[in-house]
Design an enzyme around this catalytic site. Structure first.
Site, PDB file in Angstrom:
ATOM      1  N   ILE A  11       0.829  -1.211   0.000  1.00  0.00           N
ATOM      2  CA  ILE A  11       0.000   0.000   0.000  1.00  0.00           C
ATOM      3  C   ILE A  11       0.862   1.259   0.000  1.00  0.00           C
ATOM      4  O   ILE A  11       0.500   2.269  -0.603  1.00  0.00           O
ATOM      5  CB  ILE A  11      -0.970  -0.003   1.216  1.00  0.00           C
ATOM      6  CG1 ILE A  11      -2.002   1.124   1.097  1.00  0.00           C
ATOM      7  CG2 ILE A  11      -0.213   0.090   2.531  1.00  0.00           C
ATOM      8  CD1 ILE A  11      -3.070   0.883   0.099  1.00  0.00           C
ATOM      9  N   ASN A  24      -5.709   3.462  14.133  1.00  0.00           N
ATOM     10  CA  ASN A  24      -6.400   3.137  15.378  1.00  0.00           C
ATOM     11  C   ASN A  24      -6.986   4.429  15.954  1.00  0.00           C
ATOM     12  O   ASN A  24      -6.744   5.517  15.445  1.00  0.00           O
ATOM     13  CB  ASN A  24      -5.468   2.447  16.380  1.00  0.00           C
ATOM     14  CG  ASN A  24      -4.228   3.270  16.683  1.00  0.00           C
ATOM     15  OD1 ASN A  24      -4.310   4.481  16.908  1.00  0.00           O
ATOM     16  ND2 ASN A  24      -3.062   2.629  16.685  1.00  0.00           N
ATOM     17  N   VAL A  33      -0.581  -2.112   8.711  1.00  0.00           N
ATOM     18  CA  VAL A  33      -0.617  -1.081   7.672  1.00  0.00           C
ATOM     19  C   VAL A  33      -0.324   0.289   8.257  1.00  0.00           C
ATOM     20  O   VAL A  33       0.418   1.096   7.668  1.00  0.00           O
ATOM     21  CB  VAL A  33      -1.997  -1.091   6.977  1.00  0.00           C
ATOM     22  CG1 VAL A  33      -2.169   0.142   6.087  1.00  0.00           C
ATOM     23  CG2 VAL A  33      -2.169  -2.348   6.134  1.00  0.00           C
ATOM     24  N   ASP A  34      -0.880   0.579   9.423  1.00  0.00           N
ATOM     25  CA  ASP A  34      -0.686   1.867  10.079  1.00  0.00           C
ATOM     26  C   ASP A  34       0.800   2.147  10.300  1.00  0.00           C
ATOM     27  O   ASP A  34       1.330   3.208   9.926  1.00  0.00           O
ATOM     28  CB  ASP A  34      -1.436   1.852  11.410  1.00  0.00           C
ATOM     29  CG  ASP A  34      -1.603   3.239  12.021  1.00  0.00           C
ATOM     30  OD1 ASP A  34      -1.338   4.243  11.334  1.00  0.00           O
ATOM     31  OD2 ASP A  34      -2.016   3.308  13.194  1.00  0.00           O
ATOM     32  N   SER A 118      -9.602  -3.791   8.671  1.00  0.00           N
ATOM     33  CA  SER A 118      -9.974  -4.634   9.825  1.00  0.00           C
ATOM     34  C   SER A 118      -9.713  -6.123   9.613  1.00  0.00           C
ATOM     35  O   SER A 118      -9.986  -6.922  10.514  1.00  0.00           O
ATOM     36  CB  SER A 118     -11.450  -4.435  10.216  1.00  0.00           C
ATOM     37  OG  SER A 118     -11.630  -3.174  10.824  1.00  0.00           O
ATOM     38  N   TYR A 122      -7.158  -6.850  13.526  1.00  0.00           N
ATOM     39  CA  TYR A 122      -8.505  -6.683  14.075  1.00  0.00           C
ATOM     40  C   TYR A 122      -9.395  -7.887  13.781  1.00  0.00           C
ATOM     41  O   TYR A 122     -10.537  -7.939  14.236  1.00  0.00           O
ATOM     42  CB  TYR A 122      -9.146  -5.408  13.543  1.00  0.00           C
ATOM     43  CG  TYR A 122      -8.663  -4.135  14.242  1.00  0.00           C
ATOM     44  CD1 TYR A 122      -7.657  -4.171  15.200  1.00  0.00           C
ATOM     45  CD2 TYR A 122      -9.218  -2.899  13.941  1.00  0.00           C
ATOM     46  CE1 TYR A 122      -7.218  -3.022  15.839  1.00  0.00           C
ATOM     47  CE2 TYR A 122      -8.785  -1.729  14.570  1.00  0.00           C
ATOM     48  CZ  TYR A 122      -7.785  -1.803  15.512  1.00  0.00           C
ATOM     49  OH  TYR A 122      -7.355  -0.656  16.143  1.00  0.00           O
TER      50      TYR A 122
END
Length: 304
Positions: A11, A24, A33-34, A118, A122
């Site tokens: 990404i 988050n 990814v964050d 998610s 998650y």
């Protein structure tokens, strides 16, 4: 109509106008990814997060920052529901995609790359996460011209790519429902699986003229009724294709029981894009149609 594609890649390497970050609530960076976006984009992204989101961001909401050292121009941050922590309302997951596209429109972005929100730490079930992404993007009113669903994992990418093909099948079924809602109760469907087991098939016909009909197989991907049906094609447009291919259809409104049965069928099909099967090799339909080939989940056969 927004073009929707599956991309196998990172990404952070996407040259879209905007990439979407699965953030988050704290909006101070994290894992997955964050963390990858913050590492690749540099400290500018975190500085803007602190400035723009001093109190964080609510689950299902979205906001933007510039993209720092990334090849994209902007990062659209959204917070997905944490399935593992009990946040299992699909509406929150759908809101992430819808709000991210609304923010992209505010930025006048024309190309947007999403991760599968998610579906990582998650723990949202991937099949449902893919279905939610495709359906929400398809239904969104947006000026974004192309959306990429990006997965670094090859298995996830293949599942997204396959789901995009199967979404054409679902849109055809939804086009039939649209006609039923307009009173064209004569439209009938018979779905099944090819002998190879590789392709889903469906035949459509007019109950008043059984010799009429349209046939579709997922082996032809988007080709349907002399045109093309994409994952993002609205049900209204599919209904018009069916009417064009079956000009003898009339809005008789004379089979509400069948139309109601069909509504219930799609309510079982749509959440995870598990297509119905009424015929296949070695399949006994005496206990009803199967929802998702091989699932064992049955739905009553249509009324006479």
């Amino acid at each position: 109509m927004t073009k929707l594609v599956a991309v196998h890649g990172d990404i952070t390497a996407q040259r879209a106008d905007a990439i979407v970050n699965a953030a988050n609530n704290a909006m101070r960076g994290g894992g997955g990814v964050d963390g990858a976006i913050h590492r690749a984009g540099g400290p500018e992204i975190l500085r803007e997060c602190v400035e723009r989101f001093p109190y964080g961001l609510a689950t299902g909401d979205a906001g933007w920052t510039r993209a720092g050292a990334l090849p994209a121009r902007w990062v659209v941050h959204t917070v997905g529901p944490n399935y593992a922590a009990g946040q299992r309302d699909r509406a929150l997951l759908e809101s992430c995609y819808r709000r991210a596209l609304e923010v992209a429109d505010e930025l006048d972005a024309r190309t947007v790359a999403f991760p599968l929100i998610s579906a990582g730490v998650y723990a949202w079930p991937r099949r449902e996460a893919v279905a939610a992404a495709i359906d929400t993007i398809a239904a969104a009113s947006t000026r974004v011209e192309e959306v990429s669903l990006v997965a670094v994992d090859r298995g996830a990418h293949q599942e997204i790519a396959s789901a995009l093909v199967m979404a054409t099948s679902l849109r055809i079924l939804q086009g039939v429902r649209e006609l039923h809602r307009r009173g064209f109760h004569g439209v009938r469907v018979r779905p099944g699986v090819a002998p190879s087991g590789m392709y889903w098939r469906v035949s459509l016909w007019d109950a008043a003229d059984p010799a009429s009909g349209i046939h579709y197989t997922s082996g032809t991907e988007t080709a349907f009724a002399g045109d093309a049906v994409e994952a993002t094609t609205p049900a209204h447009d599919v209904a018009e294709l069916i009417l064009r291919a079956m000009p003898g259809l009339a809005p008789t409104g004379d089979a509400p029981g069948y139309a109601q049965w069909y509504e219930g069928l799609l309510a079982r099909v749509e959440p995870e894009h598990r297509l119905p099967v009424s015929f296949a090799d070695y399949f006994d339909d005496s206990e009803g149609w199967e929802i998702g080939w091989g699932s064992g989940v049955r739905y009553p056969a249509p009324p006479a």
